[in-house]
Design a protein around this motif. Structure first.
Motif, PDB file in Angstrom:
ATOM      1  N   MET A 120      62.281  77.510  15.028  1.00  0.00           N
ATOM      2  CA  MET A 120      61.814  76.153  15.301  1.00  0.00           C
ATOM      3  C   MET A 120      62.875  75.369  16.052  1.00  0.00           C
ATOM      4  O   MET A 120      64.064  75.455  15.728  1.00  0.00           O
ATOM      5  N   GLY A 121      62.435  74.605  17.042  1.00  0.00           N
ATOM      6  CA  GLY A 121      63.318  73.711  17.781  1.00  0.00           C
ATOM      7  C   GLY A 121      62.792  72.293  17.685  1.00  0.00           C
ATOM      8  O   GLY A 121      61.597  72.053  17.921  1.00  0.00           O
ATOM      9  N   PHE A 122      63.668  71.342  17.334  1.00  0.00           N
ATOM     10  CA  PHE A 122      63.281  69.938  17.190  1.00  0.00           C
ATOM     11  C   PHE A 122      64.093  69.088  18.151  1.00  0.00           C
ATOM     12  O   PHE A 122      65.288  69.317  18.348  1.00  0.00           O
ATOM     13  N   GLN A 123      63.432  68.090  18.717  1.00  0.00           N
ATOM     14  CA  GLN A 123      64.105  67.103  19.553  1.00  0.00           C
ATOM     15  C   GLN A 123      63.923  65.731  18.890  1.00  0.00           C
ATOM     16  O   GLN A 123      62.984  65.537  18.128  1.00  0.00           O
ATOM     17  N   GLU A 124      64.813  64.788  19.236  1.00  0.00           N
ATOM     18  CA  GLU A 124      64.863  63.507  18.521  1.00  0.00           C
ATOM     19  C   GLU A 124      64.883  63.774  17.014  1.00  0.00           C
ATOM     20  O   GLU A 124      64.042  63.278  16.253  1.00  0.00           O
ATOM     21  N   CYS A 125      65.855  64.541  16.600  1.00  0.00           N
ATOM     22  CA  CYS A 125      65.962  65.022  15.213  1.00  0.00           C
ATOM     23  C   CYS A 125      67.341  64.667  14.671  1.00  0.00           C
ATOM     24  O   CYS A 125      68.351  65.043  15.261  1.00  0.00           O
ATOM     25  N   GLU A 126      67.378  63.972  13.542  1.00  0.00           N
ATOM     26  CA  GLU A 126      68.645  63.574  12.929  1.00  0.00           C
ATOM     27  C   GLU A 126      68.936  64.296  11.613  1.00  0.00           C
ATOM     28  O   GLU A 126      70.048  64.236  11.110  1.00  0.00           O
ATOM     29  N   ASP A 127      67.924  64.979  11.043  1.00  0.00           N
ATOM     30  CA  ASP A 127      68.129  65.647   9.754  1.00  0.00           C
ATOM     31  C   ASP A 127      67.056  66.706   9.549  1.00  0.00           C
ATOM     32  O   ASP A 127      66.006  66.436   8.960  1.00  0.00           O
ATOM     33  N   PRO A 128      67.283  67.931  10.034  1.00  0.00           N
ATOM     34  CA  PRO A 128      66.253  68.963   9.903  1.00  0.00           C
ATOM     35  C   PRO A 128      65.969  69.330   8.448  1.00  0.00           C
ATOM     36  O   PRO A 128      64.846  69.715   8.111  1.00  0.00           O
ATOM     37  N   HIS A 129      66.986  69.192   7.590  1.00  0.00           N
ATOM     38  CA  HIS A 129      66.784  69.515   6.179  1.00  0.00           C
ATOM     39  C   HIS A 129      65.711  68.599   5.573  1.00  0.00           C
ATOM     40  O   HIS A 129      64.844  69.060   4.814  1.00  0.00           O
ATOM     41  N   ARG A 130      65.763  67.325   5.901  1.00  0.00           N
ATOM     42  CA  ARG A 130      64.769  66.395   5.365  1.00  0.00           C
ATOM     43  C   ARG A 130      63.367  66.793   5.800  1.00  0.00           C
ATOM     44  O   ARG A 130      62.415  66.740   5.001  1.00  0.00           O
ATOM     45  N   VAL A 131      63.209  67.167   7.050  1.00  0.00           N
ATOM     46  CA  VAL A 131      61.892  67.555   7.547  1.00  0.00           C
ATOM     47  C   VAL A 131      61.366  68.758   6.778  1.00  0.00           C
ATOM     48  O   VAL A 131      60.196  68.809   6.374  1.00  0.00           O
ATOM     49  N   LEU A 132      62.234  69.732   6.525  1.00  0.00           N
ATOM     50  CA  LEU A 132      61.793  70.946   5.846  1.00  0.00           C
ATOM     51  C   LEU A 132      61.607  70.725   4.348  1.00  0.00           C
ATOM     52  O   LEU A 132      60.798  71.413   3.718  1.00  0.00           O
ATOM     53  N   VAL A 133      62.330  69.764   3.766  1.00  0.00           N
ATOM     54  CA  VAL A 133      62.053  69.377   2.381  1.00  0.00           C
ATOM     55  C   VAL A 133      60.635  68.811   2.291  1.00  0.00           C
ATOM     56  O   VAL A 133      59.865  69.151   1.379  1.00  0.00           O
ATOM     57  N   ASP A 134      60.279  67.957   3.236  1.00  0.00           N
ATOM     58  CA  ASP A 134      58.921  67.401   3.257  1.00  0.00           C
ATOM     59  C   ASP A 134      57.871  68.494   3.414  1.00  0.00           C
ATOM     60  O   ASP A 134      56.734  68.356   2.946  1.00  0.00           O
ATOM     61  N   ALA A 135      58.247  69.586   4.094  1.00  0.00           N
ATOM     62  CA  ALA A 135      57.323  70.713   4.279  1.00  0.00           C
ATOM     63  C   ALA A 135      57.316  71.659   3.086  1.00  0.00           C
ATOM     64  O   ALA A 135      56.477  72.566   3.020  1.00  0.00           O
ATOM     65  N   GLY A 136      58.266  71.479   2.146  1.00  0.00           N
ATOM     66  CA  GLY A 136      58.409  72.418   1.035  1.00  0.00           C
ATOM     67  C   GLY A 136      58.989  73.747   1.461  1.00  0.00           C
ATOM     68  O   GLY A 136      58.791  74.770   0.798  1.00  0.00           O
ATOM     69  N   LEU A 137      59.752  73.738   2.572  1.00  0.00           N
ATOM     70  CA  LEU A 137      60.249  74.990   3.159  1.00  0.00           C
ATOM     71  C   LEU A 137      61.770  75.025   3.273  1.00  0.00           C
ATOM     72  O   LEU A 137      62.316  75.921   3.925  1.00  0.00           O
ATOM     73  N   ASP A 138      62.466  74.083   2.666  1.00  0.00           N
ATOM     74  CA  ASP A 138      63.915  73.988   2.861  1.00  0.00           C
ATOM     75  C   ASP A 138      64.664  75.210   2.354  1.00  0.00           C
ATOM     76  O   ASP A 138      65.728  75.538   2.875  1.00  0.00           O
ATOM     77  N   LYS A 139      64.116  75.932   1.379  1.00  0.00           N
ATOM     78  CA  LYS A 139      64.792  77.135   0.864  1.00  0.00           C
ATOM     79  C   LYS A 139      64.590  78.338   1.780  1.00  0.00           C
ATOM     80  O   LYS A 139      65.297  79.333   1.668  1.00  0.00           O
ATOM     81  N   ASP A 140      63.619  78.232   2.676  1.00  0.00           N
ATOM     82  CA  ASP A 140      63.243  79.385   3.495  1.00  0.00           C
ATOM     83  C   ASP A 140      63.960  79.445   4.838  1.00  0.00           C
ATOM     84  O   ASP A 140      63.937  80.487   5.494  1.00  0.00           O
ATOM     85  N   TYR A 141      64.577  78.333   5.249  1.00  0.00           N
ATOM     86  CA  TYR A 141      65.117  78.263   6.610  1.00  0.00           C
ATOM     87  C   TYR A 141      66.582  77.852   6.618  1.00  0.00           C
ATOM     88  O   TYR A 141      67.026  77.033   5.813  1.00  0.00           O
ATOM     89  N   GLU A 142      67.309  78.430   7.559  1.00  0.00           N
ATOM     90  CA  GLU A 142      68.665  77.991   7.904  1.00  0.00           C
ATOM     91  C   GLU A 142      68.535  76.986   9.046  1.00  0.00           C
ATOM     92  O   GLU A 142      67.827  77.246  10.031  1.00  0.00           O
ATOM     93  N   THR A 143      69.186  75.840   8.912  1.00  0.00           N
ATOM     94  CA  THR A 143      69.035  74.792   9.924  1.00  0.00           C
ATOM     95  C   THR A 143      70.369  74.476  10.589  1.00  0.00           C
ATOM     96  O   THR A 143      71.434  74.712  10.028  1.00  0.00           O
ATOM     97  N   PHE A 144      70.265  73.916  11.800  1.00  0.00           N
ATOM     98  CA  PHE A 144      71.432  73.506  12.575  1.00  0.00           C
ATOM     99  C   PHE A 144      71.186  72.110  13.125  1.00  0.00           C
ATOM    100  O   PHE A 144      70.198  71.886  13.823  1.00  0.00           O
ATOM    101  N   GLN A 145      72.062  71.179  12.809  1.00  0.00           N
ATOM    102  CA  GLN A 145      72.015  69.848  13.393  1.00  0.00           C
ATOM    103  C   GLN A 145      72.963  69.819  14.576  1.00  0.00           C
ATOM    104  O   GLN A 145      74.170  70.034  14.430  1.00  0.00           O
TER     105      GLN A 145
END
Length: 321
Positions: A65-90
């Motif tokens: 996944m690639g996000f633009q205008e993104c300040e906190d990918p962890h928050r987005v994936l917490v909202d998706a219920g997927l934060d344990k499944d993905y490694e994120t990079f800010q």
């Protein structure tokens, strides 16, 4: 702002074809401009709408996944219920990316500036993130890149559209290895007729484009088709629609087998006695299909060619055979 990103006179980076050997591996990717300053800064995420959009399109799950205008990918994936499944990079300049831990192993990652806004609409330099990954089960290699392009829309920024495209390809050539599948996603701020997109299309295939602002969200790859499930996923509270696609790595699908010829009925050779005018048998295609008649057998398989010649001559076709 200067011409630091200019590539005039520099050789165009060479982009290779993806290795098509080995088993088939579908790779599902997402590109999503999150409109952070408004959706999260003003509206506090609208009860996790962006994350819920991602979760709602997660069958099968996204690999990259690639996000633009993104300040906190962890928050987005917490909202998706997927934060344990993905490694994120800010990353810097508000770009983020993520990969699915259960399927991929990170080999390297980084970020570099590739463009800069014009003074008329200046927010700063523009970057591309990259990560090189190996698939656990198949060993297939992917260089995934995420880009947020320069403003104004379709300008190419300070250095123009072609240099921006070349800078993106230079990152691919520098951080990828020949044979790697290359997948580039992002809000390019450049539409389908922009110099950036047209230049990239000389070297990569455009898998899909969104509809926001004339189609400035894009997915590119060096993988040959087929691609599937390419779609707009909705906006989830953003001013852009998330876009996704499945890129198939590995052996290409075999072409469909030609249809089997079904034999017709076996027709008898003894069809009785008949007296036939056989001129029609010498018309092109006249004997193509056996209609089961006595005359077809007599005219089309007759060994008495002199009879046929005589009939043709009487009909006004001398020297016809």
């Amino acid at each position: 702002a200067g011409q630091w990103c200019a590539s005039a006179g520099a050789p165009v980076p060479e982009i290779w074809a993806a290795d098509a050997s080995g088993p088939v591996l579908p790779v599902k990717v997402l590109s999503y401009n999150l409109f952070w300053w408004n959706l999260f800064g003003i509206q506090d995420g609208l009860h996790g709408m962006a994350g819920k959009l991602i979760a709602g399109h997660g069958d099968p799950p996204f690999d990259l996944m690639g996000f633009q205008e993104c300040e906190d990918p962890h928050r987005v994936l917490v909202d998706a219920g997927l934060d344990k499944d993905y490694e994120t990079f800010q990353g810097e300049h508000s770009i983020c990316m993520a990969f699915r831990r259960s399927e991929w192993n990170l080999l390297s990652s980084g970020q570099a500036d590739v463009a800069e806004d014009l003074p008329s609409q200046y927010f700063g330099k523009r970057a591309a993130q990259w990560m090189r990954l190996r698939h656990h089960q198949t060993g297939k290699l992917v260089l995934f890149m995420n880009h947020h392009g320069p403003l104004p829309v379709n300008s190419g920024g300070v250095c123009g559209g072609v240099p921006t495209a070349h800078n993106l390809m230079k990152l691919m050539a520098t951080h990828g290895h020949p044979g790697d599948a290359l997948i580039l996603v992002g809000d390019f701020n450049q539409g389908p007729q922009s110099e950036t997109v047209l230049e990239l299309q000389k070297h990569l295939s455009k898998v899909f484009a969104g509809v926001a602002m004339g189609g400035i969200d894009n997915i590119f790859t060096n993988v040959r088709a087929p691609y599937s499930a390419a779609q707009n996923c909705g906006n989830g509270g953003s001013d852009h629609q998330a876009i996704s696609a499945i890129v198939q790595l590995g052996a290409q699908a075999a072409p469909p087998a030609p249809p089997k010829l079904v034999p017709g009925p076996v027709l008898p050779n003894d069809r009785g006695a008949c007296s036939c005018q056989c001129v029609w048998a010498f018309i092109p295609g006249g004997c193509r299909a056996d209609d089961g008649s006595c005359c077809w057998l007599q005219c089309c398989r007759s060994s008495s060619t002199h009879v046929l010649e005589l009939e043709l001559a009487l009909a006004g076709f001398p020297n016809s055979i």
